[in-house]
Write a protein that holds these residues in place. Structure first.
Motif, PDB file in Angstrom:
ATOM      1  N   THR A  81      -9.288 -12.624  19.774  1.00 21.18           N
ATOM      2  CA  THR A  81      -8.741 -13.866  19.561  1.00 21.18           C
ATOM      3  C   THR A  81      -8.889 -14.479  21.007  1.00 21.18           C
ATOM      4  OG1 THR A  81      -6.401 -12.775  18.856  1.00 21.18           O
ATOM      5  CG2 THR A  81      -6.306 -14.700  20.001  1.00 21.18           C
ATOM      6  N   SER A  82      -9.586 -15.738  20.767  1.00 20.66           N
ATOM      7  CA  SER A  82      -9.833 -16.572  22.124  1.00 20.66           C
ATOM      8  C   SER A  82      -8.595 -17.213  22.504  1.00 20.66           C
ATOM      9  CB  SER A  82     -11.145 -17.555  21.648  1.00 20.66           C
ATOM     10  OG  SER A  82     -12.240 -16.794  21.403  1.00 20.66           O
ATOM     11  N   PRO A  83      -8.614 -17.197  24.023  1.00 21.93           N
ATOM     12  CA  PRO A  83      -7.577 -17.938  24.597  1.00 21.93           C
ATOM     13  C   PRO A  83      -7.814 -19.540  24.449  1.00 21.93           C
ATOM     14  CG  PRO A  83      -8.777 -17.082  26.462  1.00 21.93           C
ATOM     15  CD  PRO A  83      -9.360 -16.457  24.861  1.00 21.93           C
ATOM     16  N   PRO A  84      -6.903 -20.172  24.617  1.00 18.01           N
ATOM     17  CA  PRO A  84      -6.981 -21.703  24.590  1.00 18.01           C
ATOM     18  C   PRO A  84      -7.840 -22.297  25.849  1.00 18.01           C
ATOM     19  CG  PRO A  84      -4.840 -21.424  25.077  1.00 18.01           C
ATOM     20  CD  PRO A  84      -5.463 -20.116  24.816  1.00 18.01           C
ATOM     21  N   PRO A  85      -8.720 -23.401  25.722  1.00 15.24           N
ATOM     22  CA  PRO A  85      -9.618 -23.626  26.866  1.00 15.24           C
ATOM     23  C   PRO A  85      -8.779 -24.132  27.926  1.00 15.24           C
ATOM     24  CG  PRO A  85      -9.744 -25.235  25.017  1.00 15.24           C
ATOM     25  CD  PRO A  85      -8.944 -24.046  24.524  1.00 15.24           C
ATOM     26  N   HIS A  86      -7.571 -24.854  27.631  1.00 20.23           N
ATOM     27  CA  HIS A  86      -6.450 -25.287  28.831  1.00 20.23           C
ATOM     28  C   HIS A  86      -5.236 -24.885  28.585  1.00 20.23           C
ATOM     29  CE1 HIS A  86     -10.011 -27.719  29.747  1.00 20.23           C
ATOM     30  NE2 HIS A  86     -10.306 -28.232  28.374  1.00 20.23           N
ATOM     31  N   GLY A  87      -4.529 -24.833  29.659  1.00 27.17           N
ATOM     32  CA  GLY A  87      -3.175 -24.633  29.479  1.00 27.17           C
ATOM     33  C   GLY A  87      -2.738 -23.959  30.656  1.00 27.17           C
ATOM     34  N   PRO A  88      -1.501 -23.513  30.862  1.00 27.66           N
ATOM     35  CA  PRO A  88      -1.059 -23.017  31.910  1.00 27.66           C
ATOM     36  C   PRO A  88      -1.285 -21.437  31.851  1.00 27.66           C
ATOM     37  CG  PRO A  88       0.932 -23.325  30.448  1.00 27.66           C
ATOM     38  CD  PRO A  88      -0.438 -24.240  29.804  1.00 27.66           C
ATOM     39  N   PRO A  89      -1.741 -20.848  33.155  1.00 35.73           N
ATOM     40  CA  PRO A  89      -2.092 -19.642  33.567  1.00 35.73           C
ATOM     41  C   PRO A  89      -1.485 -18.523  32.579  1.00 35.73           C
ATOM     42  CG  PRO A  89      -2.119 -20.591  35.562  1.00 35.73           C
ATOM     43  CD  PRO A  89      -1.413 -21.562  34.444  1.00 35.73           C
ATOM     44  N   ALA A  90       0.011 -18.711  32.565  1.00 32.97           N
ATOM     45  CA  ALA A  90       0.547 -17.694  31.748  1.00 32.97           C
ATOM     46  C   ALA A  90       0.234 -17.685  30.311  1.00 32.97           C
ATOM     47  CB  ALA A  90       1.975 -17.908  32.124  1.00 32.97           C
ATOM     48  N   LEU A  91       0.065 -18.837  29.833  1.00 29.87           N
ATOM     49  CA  LEU A  91      -0.318 -19.153  28.357  1.00 29.87           C
ATOM     50  C   LEU A  91      -1.895 -18.351  27.972  1.00 29.87           C
ATOM     51  CD1 LEU A  91       0.100 -20.217  25.622  1.00 29.87           C
ATOM     52  CD2 LEU A  91      -0.965 -22.320  26.014  1.00 29.87           C
ATOM     53  N   VAL A  92      -2.747 -18.727  28.771  1.00 27.42           N
ATOM     54  CA  VAL A  92      -4.059 -18.231  28.596  1.00 27.42           C
ATOM     55  C   VAL A  92      -3.806 -16.435  28.700  1.00 27.42           C
ATOM     56  CG1 VAL A  92      -6.293 -17.808  29.824  1.00 27.42           C
ATOM     57  CG2 VAL A  92      -5.323 -19.757  29.717  1.00 27.42           C
ATOM     58  N   VAL A  93      -3.151 -16.049  29.656  1.00 28.67           N
ATOM     59  CA  VAL A  93      -3.087 -14.450  29.505  1.00 28.67           C
ATOM     60  C   VAL A  93      -2.341 -13.873  28.350  1.00 28.67           C
ATOM     61  CG1 VAL A  93      -1.904 -12.604  30.879  1.00 28.67           C
ATOM     62  CG2 VAL A  93      -3.131 -14.437  32.285  1.00 28.67           C
ATOM     63  N   VAL A  94      -1.238 -14.590  28.094  1.00 33.15           N
ATOM     64  CA  VAL A  94      -0.484 -13.995  26.742  1.00 33.15           C
ATOM     65  C   VAL A  94      -1.262 -14.083  25.370  1.00 33.15           C
ATOM     66  CG1 VAL A  94       1.704 -14.541  25.407  1.00 33.15           C
ATOM     67  CG2 VAL A  94       1.769 -14.525  27.924  1.00 33.15           C
ATOM     68  N   VAL A  95      -1.848 -15.326  25.387  1.00 31.80           N
ATOM     69  CA  VAL A  95      -2.803 -15.354  24.043  1.00 31.80           C
ATOM     70  C   VAL A  95      -3.680 -14.427  24.042  1.00 31.80           C
ATOM     71  CG1 VAL A  95      -4.196 -17.061  22.717  1.00 31.80           C
ATOM     72  CG2 VAL A  95      -2.233 -17.831  23.846  1.00 31.80           C
ATOM     73  N   GLY A  96      -4.407 -14.321  25.152  1.00 29.93           N
ATOM     74  CA  GLY A  96      -5.629 -13.253  25.065  1.00 29.93           C
ATOM     75  C   GLY A  96      -5.133 -11.858  25.140  1.00 29.93           C
ATOM     76  N   ARG A  97      -3.960 -11.554  25.829  1.00 29.75           N
ATOM     77  CA  ARG A  97      -3.871 -10.120  26.162  1.00 29.75           C
ATOM     78  C   ARG A  97      -3.406  -9.467  25.230  1.00 29.75           C
ATOM     79  NH1 ARG A  97       0.003  -8.533  31.364  1.00 29.75           N
ATOM     80  NH2 ARG A  97      -0.193  -6.430  31.106  1.00 29.75           N
ATOM     81  N   ALA A  98      -2.849  -9.917  24.298  1.00 36.14           N
ATOM     82  CA  ALA A  98      -1.886  -8.687  23.147  1.00 36.14           C
ATOM     83  C   ALA A  98      -2.922  -8.269  22.503  1.00 36.14           C
ATOM     84  CB  ALA A  98      -1.143  -9.721  22.200  1.00 36.14           C
ATOM     85  N   ALA A  99      -4.025  -8.728  22.077  1.00 38.91           N
ATOM     86  CA  ALA A  99      -5.006  -8.033  21.226  1.00 38.91           C
ATOM     87  C   ALA A  99      -5.769  -7.088  22.306  1.00 38.91           C
ATOM     88  CB  ALA A  99      -6.042  -8.931  20.724  1.00 38.91           C
ATOM     89  N   LEU A 100      -5.886  -7.398  23.310  1.00 39.94           N
ATOM     90  CA  LEU A 100      -6.964  -6.612  24.271  1.00 39.94           C
ATOM     91  C   LEU A 100      -6.100  -5.193  24.969  1.00 39.94           C
ATOM     92  CD1 LEU A 100      -8.138  -9.513  26.827  1.00 39.94           C
ATOM     93  CD2 LEU A 100      -9.476  -7.991  24.975  1.00 39.94           C
ATOM     94  N   ASP A 101      -4.588  -5.556  25.061  1.00 40.06           N
ATOM     95  CA  ASP A 101      -3.707  -4.477  25.370  1.00 40.06           C
ATOM     96  C   ASP A 101      -3.846  -3.584  24.287  1.00 40.06           C
ATOM     97  OD1 ASP A 101      -3.190  -5.562  27.847  1.00 40.06           O
ATOM     98  OD2 ASP A 101      -1.113  -6.184  27.142  1.00 40.06           O
ATOM     99  N   THR A 102      -3.879  -3.927  22.968  1.00 35.14           N
ATOM    100  CA  THR A 102      -4.016  -2.761  22.058  1.00 35.14           C
ATOM    101  C   THR A 102      -5.052  -1.771  22.341  1.00 35.14           C
ATOM    102  OG1 THR A 102      -3.077  -4.254  20.451  1.00 35.14           O
ATOM    103  CG2 THR A 102      -4.400  -2.545  19.410  1.00 35.14           C
ATOM    104  N   VAL A 103      -6.233  -2.454  22.739  1.00 33.83           N
ATOM    105  CA  VAL A 103      -7.215  -1.391  23.040  1.00 33.83           C
ATOM    106  C   VAL A 103      -6.970  -0.386  24.048  1.00 33.83           C
ATOM    107  CG1 VAL A 103      -9.358  -1.179  24.155  1.00 33.83           C
ATOM    108  CG2 VAL A 103      -9.185  -3.130  22.563  1.00 33.83           C
ATOM    109  N   LEU A 104      -6.351  -0.853  25.009  1.00 36.35           N
ATOM    110  CA  LEU A 104      -5.854   0.031  26.306  1.00 36.35           C
ATOM    111  C   LEU A 104      -4.743   0.995  25.629  1.00 36.35           C
ATOM    112  CD1 LEU A 104      -6.159  -1.981  29.369  1.00 36.35           C
ATOM    113  CD2 LEU A 104      -7.849  -0.571  28.517  1.00 36.35           C
TER     114      LEU A 104
END
Length: 68
Positions: free
Chosen positions: A4-27
Motif C-alpha cells: 500500500t503506497s502512501p499518498p504523495p502529499h498530505g499531513p505527516p500523520a496521514l502518510v504514516v497511518v496509510v502506509g503503516r498498517a500493512a507494515l505493522d502486520t509484518v512486525l
C-alpha cells in the motif's frame, strides 16, 4: 503481501497511518512467532528487512520529506 503506497502529499500523520498498517502486520507476525517460539529471536532481522522491502523505507522517506 500487497503493498500500500502512501499518498504523495498530505499531513505527516496521514502518510504514516496509510502506509503503516500493512507494515505493522509484518512486525506483528514476526513478534508473535518469536514470542511463541515458532521462530528464533534472530528472525527479527528478517522482519526488519521484510518491512523495509514492503515499503517501510518509502514511508519513512515521505515522512522525513514532510518534516523538512
Amino acid at each position: 503481501m500487497g503493498r500500500t503506497s502512501p499518498p504523495p502529499h498530505g499531513p505527516p500523520a496521514l502518510v504514516v497511518v496509510v502506509g503503516r498498517a500493512a507494515l505493522d502486520t509484518v512486525l506483528d507476525t514476526y513478534q508473535t512467532d518469536i514470542l511463541s517460539g515458532r521462530k528464533p529471536l534472530s528472525a527479527w532481522d528478517d522482519a526488519v528487512s521484510e518491512r523495509r522491502r514492503a515499503g517501510g523505507d518509502e514511508v519513512r522517506g515521505r515522512f522525513q520529506d514532510q518534516l523538512a
